[in-house]
Design an enzyme around this catalytic site. Structure first.
Site, PDB file in Angstrom:
ATOM      1  N   GLY A 326      54.275   7.121 119.430  1.00  0.00           N
ATOM      2  CA  GLY A 326      54.350   8.562 119.205  1.00  0.00           C
ATOM      3  C   GLY A 326      55.625   9.166 119.769  1.00  0.00           C
ATOM      4  N   GLY A 328      57.269  13.130 120.624  1.00  0.00           N
ATOM      5  CA  GLY A 328      57.084  14.574 120.667  1.00  0.00           C
ATOM      6  C   GLY A 328      58.329  15.288 121.152  1.00  0.00           C
ATOM      7  N   TYR A 330      58.897  16.482 123.997  1.00  0.00           N
ATOM      8  CA  TYR A 330      59.230  16.265 125.402  1.00  0.00           C
ATOM      9  C   TYR A 330      59.300  14.794 125.792  1.00  0.00           C
ATOM     10  CZ  TYR A 330      58.136  21.189 125.430  1.00  0.00           C
ATOM     11  OH  TYR A 330      58.124  22.515 125.146  1.00  0.00           O
ATOM     12  N   GLY A 331      59.110  13.907 124.839  1.00  0.00           N
ATOM     13  CA  GLY A 331      59.219  12.498 125.191  1.00  0.00           C
ATOM     14  C   GLY A 331      58.685  11.582 124.109  1.00  0.00           C
ATOM     15  N   THR A 332      58.845  10.294 124.348  1.00  0.00           N
ATOM     16  CA  THR A 332      58.379   9.248 123.437  1.00  0.00           C
ATOM     17  C   THR A 332      57.340   8.398 124.148  1.00  0.00           C
ATOM     18  OG1 THR A 332      60.575   9.199 122.421  1.00  0.00           O
ATOM     19  CG2 THR A 332      59.108   7.350 121.947  1.00  0.00           C
ATOM     20  N   LYS A 347      54.781   7.171 128.697  1.00  0.00           N
ATOM     21  CA  LYS A 347      55.528   8.305 128.156  1.00  0.00           C
ATOM     22  C   LYS A 347      56.879   8.414 128.844  1.00  0.00           C
ATOM     23  CE  LYS A 347      55.228  13.293 127.340  1.00  0.00           C
ATOM     24  NZ  LYS A 347      54.408  14.506 127.532  1.00  0.00           N
ATOM     25  N   ASP A 443      49.355  24.182 125.192  1.00  0.00           N
ATOM     26  CA  ASP A 443      49.755  23.427 123.998  1.00  0.00           C
ATOM     27  C   ASP A 443      48.553  22.702 123.396  1.00  0.00           C
ATOM     28  OD1 ASP A 443      51.620  22.752 122.100  1.00  0.00           O
ATOM     29  OD2 ASP A 443      52.433  21.040 123.205  1.00  0.00           O
TER      30      ASP A 443
END
Length: 535
Positions: A326, A328, A330-332, A347, A443
């Protein structure tokens, strides 16, 4: 010229003397494939005890299948899904030296009748293979036996003659008869050497009742290193082993000193010192940064495990794209295995500012301060090498969003949807009411609601979360969140309260009911935003 010839002859005699005492070394066995080198008993030529194939690109293969890992007991191979792979490909994976483990979930297609058992729930099988669109996908069958007597796949019980094609495989690790972690498109083979034990005196022989008859594997005793085989390098002390004896596979007490190897060692040390001098400044700066971060972690009362960066890098295969699950804002997120040998989600946070480490510490403290069955657990972190990495429990069934949009699976039945909605509401209520001061997630969305093995929901991603105040109804902060889920009132007056999360959860409920995207620009203009189209 004569002196040069004598020197060459001397070196040849020297190296031959080092290995000449090991009668069982097979010079004709090629153990190298590209940049990969395998120990005994594996190799890439016909004379090797266990023969693997090597492609022109330097990839290890068993038949047509790429080899992912050659381990002490097992071999893992990749099985890319194929609708038309003949069932004979499965039988070809059983040889005199290796065969599929019983815990693999073997996926067979175009079967005249289904069979059981399978320790992988059917929803998980469909989730990962529904996009293939095989002509006879309805006849997909899954077979595995965690309780097999000898640990190998039983062809007779599977009755594979009822199926035409080998679709793929899921490697499953089980506990108490239930699968607890899955490796998709992977098959695990157990390997052995045929016959009676031929292990070195410091090794333990493990006998194997294989489908091809009696076999064995060797393992060095605790405190010793090596392959344990008489025909390999045997076993040696982990440290202090004489280099000459190591080459002959006879490390241990009483090894004869090899004086002339000292010159080689000294020369190597001299070259190494030159490299060390060039790197010492950079290493010292890096260590200083890591020390400061670790000190700050202790000062911030971080009470979760702090993993070395090298361990994280190893777990993710250097952050391989194949292990990315995944990405996003703010990070992978990557799937990986740490020392516990169980799957985790890793993450890798993007750097949001020059000194975002303080923000990471705040996030860690916030997440680790709460515990609820419907909140994803934080298992650890890594703050070395200028990296900010969080380690979470692994959720094998992806996100709610993926299931609603049928990116994974064929959708969710109503009871499952209602259960997910209820569990998500409980998680949000816990953050707002059971924690003091309350936590506002900021979120809440379907892609931050993860599903475990049994499709139970867990709210994740606390990157934007903030503590609320108990003595006032809201706090003021710059609105952040995801378009489509963002509370219009919060966006207008910057007042963050528990109502912000409630609004976002309301949008998720509409998603669950309609299975429509929150924002879809292919819809009419007044229906682009799912929340507004409901008014």
């Amino acid at each position: 010229m004569i002196l040069q010839q004598h020197s060459i002859l001397f070196l040849a005699i020297f190296f031959l003397s080092l290995i000449g005492g090991h009668e069982s070394i097979k010079f004709s066995c090629n153990r190298t494939c590209g940049a990969k080198h395998l120990p005994y008993p594996f190799g890439f030529s016909a004379s090797c005890d266990i023969h693997l194939n090597c492609s022109q690109n330097g990839d290890m293969l068993i038949n047509e299948f790429p080899v992912q890992i050659v381990g002490q007991d097992t071999i893992k191979i990749n099985l890319e899904p194929r609708c038309d792979r003949p069932i004979e490909a499965l039988r070809s994976l059983s040889t005199k030296n290796y065969a599929p483990k019983s815990t693999n979930a073997i996926l067979l297609n175009n079967c005249t009748s289904g069979f059981s058992p399978c320790n992988i729930p059917s929803i998980s099988v469909r989730t990962h293979f529904e996009s293939l669109n095989c002509s006879n996908n309805s006849s997909l069958s899954c077979f595995s036996r965690a309780d097999s007597a000898n640990g190998f796949f039983d062809y007779n019980m599977a009755n594979i003659s009822q199926c035409k094609y080998l679709l793929s495989s899921i490697s499953a690790e089980s506990f108490a008869g239930s699968a607890v972690s899955l490796e998709i498109q992977i098959m695990e083979l157990r390997w052995w050497l045929q016959g009676d034990c031929r292990c070195s005196e410091d090794a333990i022989c493990n006998q194997v009742e294989s489908p091809a008859g009696p076999g064995f594997r060797c393992h060095c005793r605790d405190g010793l290193a090596g392959d344990g085989y008489l025909a390999g390098v045997g076993c040696r002390k982990d440290a202090g082993c004489n280099p000459a004896k190591y080459l002959t596979g006879r490390c241990g007490a009483g090894a004869r000193p090899a004086v002339f190897l000292g010159g080689i060692v000294v020369a190597a040390v001299g070259v190494g010192l030159g490299l060390v001098c060039c790197l010492v400044r950079r290493n010292s700066i890096s260590k200083a940064k890591s020390f400061r971060k670790l000190h700050r972690a202790e000062a911030a009362d971080i009470n979760i495990p702090i993993y070395p960066y090298k361990e994280i890098e190893k777990a993710t295969n250097s952050f391989s794209e194949k292990q990315r699950i995944g990405t996003g804002a703010y990070g992978t997120v990557y799937a990986g295995k740490l020392s516990s040998d169980s799957w985790v989600a890793i993450k890798r946070i993007k750097h949001r500012d020059v000194d975002s480490i303080d923000q990471v510490f705040n996030e860690i403290k916030l997440i680790s301060s709460v515990s609820h069955p419907n909140l994803v657990r934080l298992l650890g972190c890594s703050i070395e090498n200028d990296e900010q990495i969080l380690v979470y429990e692994f959720m094998p069934n992806g996100t709610l969003c993926q299931h609603l949009q049928r990116v994974r699976g064929d959708g969710l039945c109503w009871p499952v949807r209602l259960t997910i909605a209820t569990e998500t509401a409980k998680a949000i209520a816990h953050l707002h009411s059971a924690v003091d001061p309350p936590i506002y997630h900021r979120d809440i969305k379907s892609s931050n609601i993860l599903l475990d093995f049994d499709l139970k929901s867990k709210v994740a991603d606390f990157g934007l979360s903030r503590h609320g105040m108990t003595d006032i109804s809201h706090i003021s902060t710059v609105p952040q969140g995801t378009p489509g889920y963002l509370d219009p009132q919060y966006h207008q007056d910057f007042h963050l309260s528990d109502k912000t999360d409630v609004y976002s959860f309301g949008v998720v409920l509409v998603e669950i009911i309609t299975a429509k995207k929150v924002l879809d620009f292919s819809r009419p203009q007044d229906e682009v935003n799912l929340a507004f189209s409901c008014y």
